[in-house]
Design a protein around this motif. Structure first.
Motif, PDB file in Angstrom:
ATOM      1  N   GLY A  75      11.364  19.566   0.526  1.00  0.00           N
ATOM      2  CA  GLY A  75      10.851  18.402   1.227  1.00  0.00           C
ATOM      3  C   GLY A  75       9.564  18.654   1.985  1.00  0.00           C
ATOM      4  O   GLY A  75       8.821  17.713   2.307  1.00  0.00           O
ATOM      5  N   GLN A 109      21.976  25.533  -6.568  1.00  0.00           N
ATOM      6  CA  GLN A 109      21.717  24.100  -6.486  1.00  0.00           C
ATOM      7  C   GLN A 109      20.239  23.871  -6.193  1.00  0.00           C
ATOM      8  O   GLN A 109      19.525  24.791  -5.788  1.00  0.00           O
ATOM      9  CB  GLN A 109      22.573  23.456  -5.402  1.00  0.00           C
ATOM     10  CG  GLN A 109      22.365  24.064  -4.014  1.00  0.00           C
ATOM     11  CD  GLN A 109      23.339  23.494  -2.997  1.00  0.00           C
ATOM     12  OE1 GLN A 109      24.266  22.770  -3.342  1.00  0.00           O
ATOM     13  NE2 GLN A 109      23.121  23.827  -1.730  1.00  0.00           N
ATOM     14  N   ILE A 110      19.790  22.662  -6.417  1.00  0.00           N
ATOM     15  CA  ILE A 110      18.398  22.332  -6.136  1.00  0.00           C
ATOM     16  C   ILE A 110      18.169  22.401  -4.628  1.00  0.00           C
ATOM     17  O   ILE A 110      18.897  21.753  -3.859  1.00  0.00           O
ATOM     18  CB  ILE A 110      18.060  20.923  -6.652  1.00  0.00           C
ATOM     19  CG1 ILE A 110      18.318  20.827  -8.154  1.00  0.00           C
ATOM     20  CG2 ILE A 110      16.612  20.574  -6.336  1.00  0.00           C
ATOM     21  CD1 ILE A 110      17.418  21.674  -9.010  1.00  0.00           C
ATOM     22  N   THR A 139      16.865  20.911  -2.148  1.00  0.00           N
ATOM     23  CA  THR A 139      16.240  19.617  -1.862  1.00  0.00           C
ATOM     24  C   THR A 139      15.533  19.596  -0.520  1.00  0.00           C
ATOM     25  O   THR A 139      14.355  19.220  -0.427  1.00  0.00           O
ATOM     26  CB  THR A 139      17.305  18.506  -1.911  1.00  0.00           C
ATOM     27  OG1 THR A 139      17.943  18.529  -3.187  1.00  0.00           O
ATOM     28  CG2 THR A 139      16.664  17.152  -1.688  1.00  0.00           C
ATOM     29  N   SER A 140      16.219  19.955   0.539  1.00  0.00           N
ATOM     30  CA  SER A 140      15.616  19.879   1.873  1.00  0.00           C
ATOM     31  C   SER A 140      14.467  20.863   2.028  1.00  0.00           C
ATOM     32  O   SER A 140      13.473  20.566   2.698  1.00  0.00           O
ATOM     33  CB  SER A 140      16.680  20.135   2.941  1.00  0.00           C
ATOM     34  OG  SER A 140      17.272  21.416   2.757  1.00  0.00           O
ATOM     35  N   ASN A 186      10.783   9.793  -7.008  1.00  0.00           N
ATOM     36  CA  ASN A 186       9.676  10.391  -7.764  1.00  0.00           C
ATOM     37  C   ASN A 186       9.030   9.374  -8.693  1.00  0.00           C
ATOM     38  O   ASN A 186       8.974   9.559  -9.904  1.00  0.00           O
ATOM     39  CB  ASN A 186      10.189  11.599  -8.554  1.00  0.00           C
ATOM     40  CG  ASN A 186      11.141  12.466  -7.741  1.00  0.00           C
ATOM     41  OD1 ASN A 186      12.282  12.646  -8.113  1.00  0.00           O
ATOM     42  ND2 ASN A 186      10.665  12.981  -6.622  1.00  0.00           N
ATOM     43  N   GLY A 226      19.059  11.962  -5.821  1.00  0.00           N
ATOM     44  CA  GLY A 226      18.119  12.356  -4.768  1.00  0.00           C
ATOM     45  C   GLY A 226      17.814  13.839  -4.704  1.00  0.00           C
ATOM     46  O   GLY A 226      17.427  14.349  -3.657  1.00  0.00           O
ATOM     47  N   SER A 227      17.978  14.553  -5.822  1.00  0.00           N
ATOM     48  CA  SER A 227      17.747  16.005  -5.820  1.00  0.00           C
ATOM     49  C   SER A 227      16.329  16.377  -5.423  1.00  0.00           C
ATOM     50  O   SER A 227      16.095  17.442  -4.846  1.00  0.00           O
ATOM     51  CB  SER A 227      18.050  16.583  -7.203  1.00  0.00           C
ATOM     52  OG  SER A 227      19.413  16.543  -7.487  1.00  0.00           O
ATOM     53  N   PHE A 228      15.372  15.505  -5.728  1.00  0.00           N
ATOM     54  CA  PHE A 228      13.966  15.821  -5.461  1.00  0.00           C
ATOM     55  C   PHE A 228      13.386  14.853  -4.427  1.00  0.00           C
ATOM     56  O   PHE A 228      12.246  14.422  -4.509  1.00  0.00           O
ATOM     57  CB  PHE A 228      13.177  15.782  -6.767  1.00  0.00           C
ATOM     58  CG  PHE A 228      13.769  16.671  -7.836  1.00  0.00           C
ATOM     59  CD1 PHE A 228      13.566  18.041  -7.797  1.00  0.00           C
ATOM     60  CD2 PHE A 228      14.562  16.142  -8.837  1.00  0.00           C
ATOM     61  CE1 PHE A 228      14.131  18.868  -8.756  1.00  0.00           C
ATOM     62  CE2 PHE A 228      15.126  16.963  -9.802  1.00  0.00           C
ATOM     63  CZ  PHE A 228      14.912  18.327  -9.763  1.00  0.00           C
ATOM     64  N   LYS A 229      14.200  14.549  -3.459  1.00  0.00           N
ATOM     65  CA  LYS A 229      13.824  13.618  -2.399  1.00  0.00           C
ATOM     66  C   LYS A 229      12.619  14.150  -1.623  1.00  0.00           C
ATOM     67  O   LYS A 229      12.555  15.325  -1.270  1.00  0.00           O
ATOM     68  CB  LYS A 229      15.007  13.407  -1.447  1.00  0.00           C
ATOM     69  CG  LYS A 229      14.758  12.376  -0.376  1.00  0.00           C
ATOM     70  CD  LYS A 229      15.998  12.199   0.490  1.00  0.00           C
ATOM     71  CE  LYS A 229      15.749  11.144   1.573  1.00  0.00           C
ATOM     72  NZ  LYS A 229      16.955  10.955   2.426  1.00  0.00           N
TER      73      LYS A 229
END
Length: 554
Positions: free
Chosen positions: A315, A308-309, A311-312, A366, A336-339
């Motif tokens: 960040g 999975q991406i 994400t955190s 983004n 929100g994958s690239f939050k």
């Protein structure tokens, strides 16, 4: 005293040697390269030429051999330019470094030859700034081979068979800024291996067999900016070695045996701008794996095993501008994958073999995205409506070689888009793509070929008409008018129905009153119409109306 005297004599003979070579160049002719041949087949002589006996031997050789037997100058198969001081000897079958070149040369290219060692010949060329010995058969580099090259800036030793180097291998290279040791057989890097290269800016150690790096291997390299450690046998990120190279801007450590990135894997690299972790076998990244990389702008995580991406983890990279994260194993890109990546400008997801679905809101954080590449994701056929909406800076959208059969108009804002690639998708050319046909003709955005229906297969979308797409109305403006009218009528009817329902009692009473008044009016109208009819009849028959005279009683 003897040591001082010996040094003075050797220095004097060294000067005489340079004068000798200048004289030989002036008096050269077109004979064979006997001096190079002698140097080639007399390896002990080659290594002792810097000694007093070697100097005397060469002086005697020059004194007694006729000039016709010594062809000093450009060896066969080489290109020598005495104006630019550049010598190129590629594929010249040389097995030693020639000693008969112009001593003033600055650039020496000896690529693709059969040279096995770096010998004393370099002492004759003290103005060298660039040396390329790549694609030879180098096995070792004797100590002090470069001790007279204090002007050399670039040294390329890639594609050889070097198995080891140490802190004396490059002694004398005080001005060296680029060292290329790629594609050799290096096994490990010991302490202070490159500490005598204080001006080194780029070090390429990729495509070796390095499995061990000492924590002080890069000690003494304060100016190092680019480091290649990719395609080796490292099983973990060499974090302990990084504090010695705090000014590093670019690090390539992909194609190793990493499976896990632990917390603070890149501690000390606070100025890193480019990080390449591609093809590293990474399946898990610790929550704080990228902590400290506050200046990172380009990250490559392609061709790993991420489910999975992360994400955190991403960040932390608040200044990231380019992210390459294809060829991983995730199936879905959720909202929100690239939050947190508010500065992201380019995203490349290529070759994600399991990717099937991209949700709306995936790029909600983004807003600065300019380029999105979704290429060669063979299962990707579902792009939710509005998935790419809300990206005011999006200019380039590449959707090549996916599984898209159609594309909804609301998937993206088209006003600012400059380039769209939809080639090599199984596109169904029907009326649902009429909007894309019109857009393609207006802005020349894309070149789409139909995959179906059969009679349109392989035909460019631009060559079709609305009739070809099976649309009922040819003129798009008519479609807009009809749709607008229908929507307006629906809204009006809905409002009217709501009004009648809300005031139904009053409406009913009003209708009752209206009916009662209508009956009364009808009776009066009937009488009026009847009277009018009689008068009208009298006039039409030509009879004068009878005037009634009142009778007065006498």
């Amino acid at each position: 005293m003897r040591i001082v005297l010996y040094g003075w004599v050797e220095g004097a003979l060294d000067s005489l040697m340079m004068i000798l070579f200048q004289w030989l160049r002036i008096n050269r002719n077109s004979g064979l390269d006997e001096m190079n041949l002698l140097f080639r087949h007399s390896k002990p002589f080659a290594h002792k030429i810097v000694t007093l006996k070697g100097m005397l031997f060469l002086l005697v050789l020059a004194a007694f051999l006729p000039s016709s037997a010594i062809a000093v100058g450009c060896p066969t198969g080489c290109i020598c330019n005495d104006e630019t001081y550049i010598v190129q000897c590629e594929h010249s079958k040389l097995d030693v470094i020639p000693i008969t070149l112009n001593p003033a040369i600055q650039r020496l290219v000896l690529r693709n030859n059969k040279i096995r060692t770096v010998d004393a010949a370099f002492q004759f060329y003290r103005d060298l700034q660039y040396v390329d010995l790549s694609s030879n058969h180098l096995i070792n580099i004797p100590t002090k081979s470069f001790q007279h090259q204090d002007k050399l800036q670039e040294l390329h030793l890639n594609k050889n068979n070097l198995s080891s180097v140490n802190n004396k291998t490059f002694q004398g290279l005080k001005a060296l800024t680029v060292l290329n040791l790629r594609e050799n057989l290096l096994l490990e890097l010991s302490q202070g291996t490159f500490s005598i290269l204080p001006k080194l800016e780029e070090l390429n150690l990729g495509h070796n067999q390095i499995s061990k790096i000492d924590s002080l291997a890069f000690h003494g390299l304060p100016n190092l900016r680019v480091l290649y450690l990719d395609d080796n046998q490292l099983t973990s990120v060499p974090t302990p070695a990084f504090p010695s190279i705090t000014n590093l801007a670019e690090l390539h450590v992909g194609l190793n045996g990493f499976q896990y990135l632990q917390d603070d894997s890149f501690k000390g690299l606070n100025r890193l701008s480019v990080l390449d972790l591609s093809s590293g076998g990474i399946s898990n990244i610790s929550e704080h794996g990228f902590r400290g990389l506050t200046t990172l702008r380009n990250l490559n995580l392609a061709d790993n095993r991420l489910q999975q991406i992360p994400t955190s983890q991403l960040g932390y990279l608040t200044r990231l501008e380019e992210l390459t994260i294809g060829q991983n194993e995730y199936v879905n890109l959720p909202k929100g994958s690239f939050k947190g990546l508010t500065n992201l400008r380019k995203l490349d997801i290529t070759g994600a073999k399991n990717l099937e679905h991209i949700e709306k809101g995936v790029f909600s954080d983004n807003m600065n995205l300019e380029t999105i590449k979704l290429v060669s994701n063979r299962k990707l056929e579902n792009l939710e409506e509005g998935a790419l909406v809300g990206l005011p800076n999006l200019r380039h959208l590449v959707l090549r070689e996916n599984a898209f059969k159609s594309l909804p108009e609301s998937v993206v804002s088209w006003n600012e888009l400059r380039a769209l690639e939809l080639t090599d998708n199984p596109i169904i050319c029907d009326c649902q793509l009429l909007w894309l046909l019109n857009l393609a003709n207006q802005k020349n955005l894309t070149n789409v070929q139909c995959a179906s229906p059969l009679h349109l297969r392989d035909r460019p979308l631009k060559s079709l008409t609305s009739d070809d797409l099976g649309c009922s109305f040819n003129d798009p403006s008519q479609q807009v008018i009809i749709v607008t009218f229908c929507v307006s009528a629906t809204i009006l009817l809905a409002v009217l129905g709501l009004f009648l329902f809300r005031y139904r009692i009053k409406v009913r009473d009003a209708l009752k009153d209206y009916k009662f008044n209508k009956r009364a009016i009808s009776r009066k109208e009937h009488e009026y119409q009847k009277t009018f009819s009689e008068d009208e009849y009298t006039l039409r028959t030509g009879q004068l109306p009878i005037k009634h005279i009142p009778v007065t009683e006498l």
